[in-house]
Design a protein around this motif. Sequence first.
Motif, PDB file in Angstrom:
ATOM      1  N   ALA A   1      65.298   4.154  -5.312  1.00  0.00           N
ATOM      2  CA  ALA A   1      66.657   4.119  -5.032  1.00  0.00           C
ATOM      3  C   ALA A   1      67.893   3.568  -5.165  1.00  0.00           C
ATOM      4  O   ALA A   1      69.142   3.693  -4.917  1.00  0.00           O
ATOM      5  CB  ALA A   1      65.882   3.845  -3.707  1.00  0.00           C
ATOM      6  N   SER A   2      67.231   2.707  -6.108  1.00  0.00           N
ATOM      7  CA  SER A   2      68.785   2.082  -6.679  1.00  0.00           C
ATOM      8  C   SER A   2      69.811   2.398  -8.121  1.00  0.00           C
ATOM      9  O   SER A   2      70.468   2.229  -7.584  1.00  0.00           O
ATOM     10  CB  SER A   2      68.293   0.640  -7.511  1.00  0.00           C
ATOM     11  OG  SER A   2      68.811  -0.326  -8.126  1.00  0.00           O
ATOM     12  N   VAL A   3      68.754   3.551  -8.950  1.00  0.00           N
ATOM     13  CA  VAL A   3      68.994   4.452  -9.512  1.00  0.00           C
ATOM     14  C   VAL A   3      69.902   5.417  -8.680  1.00  0.00           C
ATOM     15  O   VAL A   3      71.513   5.767  -9.327  1.00  0.00           O
ATOM     16  CB  VAL A   3      68.045   4.970 -10.487  1.00  0.00           C
ATOM     17  CG1 VAL A   3      68.615   6.412 -11.446  1.00  0.00           C
ATOM     18  CG2 VAL A   3      67.814   3.848 -10.885  1.00  0.00           C
TER      19      VAL A   3
ATOM     20  N   ALA B   1      72.592   2.426 -17.443  1.00  0.00           N
ATOM     21  CA  ALA B   1      70.874   2.316 -16.848  1.00  0.00           C
ATOM     22  C   ALA B   1      70.173   3.728 -16.007  1.00  0.00           C
ATOM     23  O   ALA B   1      68.908   3.862 -16.246  1.00  0.00           O
ATOM     24  CB  ALA B   1      71.003   1.661 -15.995  1.00  0.00           C
ATOM     25  N   VAL B   2      71.206   4.411 -15.308  1.00  0.00           N
ATOM     26  CA  VAL B   2      71.151   6.242 -14.741  1.00  0.00           C
ATOM     27  C   VAL B   2      70.763   6.739 -15.706  1.00  0.00           C
ATOM     28  O   VAL B   2      69.750   7.433 -15.088  1.00  0.00           O
ATOM     29  CB  VAL B   2      72.872   6.339 -14.295  1.00  0.00           C
ATOM     30  CG1 VAL B   2      72.489   7.445 -13.156  1.00  0.00           C
ATOM     31  CG2 VAL B   2      72.888   5.318 -13.116  1.00  0.00           C
TER      32      VAL B   2
ATOM     33  N   ARG C   1      71.846   4.981  -5.528  1.00  0.00           N
ATOM     34  CA  ARG C   1      72.498   4.206  -5.190  1.00  0.00           C
ATOM     35  C   ARG C   1      74.281   4.290  -5.871  1.00  0.00           C
ATOM     36  O   ARG C   1      75.016   4.010  -5.992  1.00  0.00           O
ATOM     37  CB  ARG C   1      72.366   3.601  -4.341  1.00  0.00           C
ATOM     38  CG  ARG C   1      72.910   2.412  -3.011  1.00  0.00           C
ATOM     39  CD  ARG C   1      72.442   1.622  -2.654  1.00  0.00           C
ATOM     40  NE  ARG C   1      71.693   0.488  -2.992  1.00  0.00           N
ATOM     41  CZ  ARG C   1      69.962   0.777  -3.114  1.00  0.00           C
ATOM     42  NH1 ARG C   1      69.886   1.357  -2.123  1.00  0.00           N
ATOM     43  NH2 ARG C   1      69.461  -0.329  -3.411  1.00  0.00           N
ATOM     44  N   THR C   2      73.156   3.877  -7.317  1.00  0.00           N
ATOM     45  CA  THR C   2      74.069   3.290  -8.649  1.00  0.00           C
ATOM     46  C   THR C   2      74.722   5.023  -9.351  1.00  0.00           C
ATOM     47  O   THR C   2      75.655   4.928  -9.327  1.00  0.00           O
ATOM     48  CB  THR C   2      73.761   3.179  -9.855  1.00  0.00           C
ATOM     49  OG1 THR C   2      72.915   1.672  -9.962  1.00  0.00           O
ATOM     50  CG2 THR C   2      74.518   2.183 -11.301  1.00  0.00           C
ATOM     51  N   ALA C   3      73.985   5.947  -9.239  1.00  0.00           N
ATOM     52  CA  ALA C   3      74.502   7.023  -9.695  1.00  0.00           C
ATOM     53  C   ALA C   3      75.904   7.410  -8.557  1.00  0.00           C
ATOM     54  O   ALA C   3      77.155   8.144  -8.851  1.00  0.00           O
ATOM     55  CB  ALA C   3      73.845   8.422 -10.290  1.00  0.00           C
ATOM     56  N   LEU C   4      75.345   7.492  -7.204  1.00  0.00           N
ATOM     57  CA  LEU C   4      76.355   7.368  -6.553  1.00  0.00           C
ATOM     58  C   LEU C   4      77.897   6.976  -5.774  1.00  0.00           C
ATOM     59  O   LEU C   4      78.754   7.879  -6.254  1.00  0.00           O
ATOM     60  CB  LEU C   4      75.447   7.297  -4.855  1.00  0.00           C
ATOM     61  CG  LEU C   4      74.137   9.034  -4.264  1.00  0.00           C
ATOM     62  CD1 LEU C   4      74.447   8.800  -3.617  1.00  0.00           C
ATOM     63  CD2 LEU C   4      75.275  10.172  -5.048  1.00  0.00           C
ATOM     64  N   LEU C   5      77.306   5.623  -6.712  1.00  0.00           N
ATOM     65  CA  LEU C   5      78.557   4.871  -6.722  1.00  0.00           C
ATOM     66  C   LEU C   5      79.462   5.183  -8.125  1.00  0.00           C
ATOM     67  O   LEU C   5      80.542   5.287  -8.153  1.00  0.00           O
ATOM     68  CB  LEU C   5      78.361   3.533  -7.042  1.00  0.00           C
ATOM     69  CG  LEU C   5      78.167   2.484  -5.860  1.00  0.00           C
ATOM     70  CD1 LEU C   5      77.249   1.163  -5.815  1.00  0.00           C
ATOM     71  CD2 LEU C   5      78.584   2.855  -4.399  1.00  0.00           C
ATOM     72  N   LEU C   6      79.046   5.793  -9.065  1.00  0.00           N
ATOM     73  CA  LEU C   6      79.530   6.573  -9.671  1.00  0.00           C
ATOM     74  C   LEU C   6      80.329   7.711 -10.259  1.00  0.00           C
ATOM     75  O   LEU C   6      81.558   7.885  -9.962  1.00  0.00           O
ATOM     76  CB  LEU C   6      79.085   5.768 -11.182  1.00  0.00           C
ATOM     77  CG  LEU C   6      78.598   4.583 -12.262  1.00  0.00           C
ATOM     78  CD1 LEU C   6      76.955   4.982 -13.111  1.00  0.00           C
ATOM     79  CD2 LEU C   6      79.389   3.704 -12.458  1.00  0.00           C
TER      80      LEU C   6
END
Length: 135
Positions: A12-14, A130-131, A16-21
């Motif tokens: 879920a964290s990855v 990280a993604v 979220r990060t991917a969606l923000l990027l």
Amino acid sequence: MSTRRTRHARTASVRRTALLLAAACGVSGVLHLVRPSAYDAVVPRSMPGPARLWTTSSGVAEVVVAGALLSTATRRAGGALAAALFVAVFPANVSMALRSLRSSRAGTARRVVTVVRLPLQVPLVASALAVRRAS
């Protein structure tokens, strides 16, 4: 916390990060294409060819990266491409900061923003990598 929950939280964290990027790249890419003159001015003069070519190319690249980050099938490649893109545009960000610092027309806020954003490239690259690693 169980292994399953830990894995789910990490996923879920990855995501979220991917969606923000993806959102950041997508918005920036669209702005490059819709308002190119604002970006033409920050293309380093040392780049060969017309500034508009670089503005349009980077806008298209950002939109492509955003799309790659949105899909789980291409997220790993999207993370690598995002990291490369953030590194590739860094010279333009440095150029923009130097120009604003030298400009008598640039206000204090613009100068601060253009300088402060330079070290922010580091967490952007780290997040993109990280993604890539986690996808």
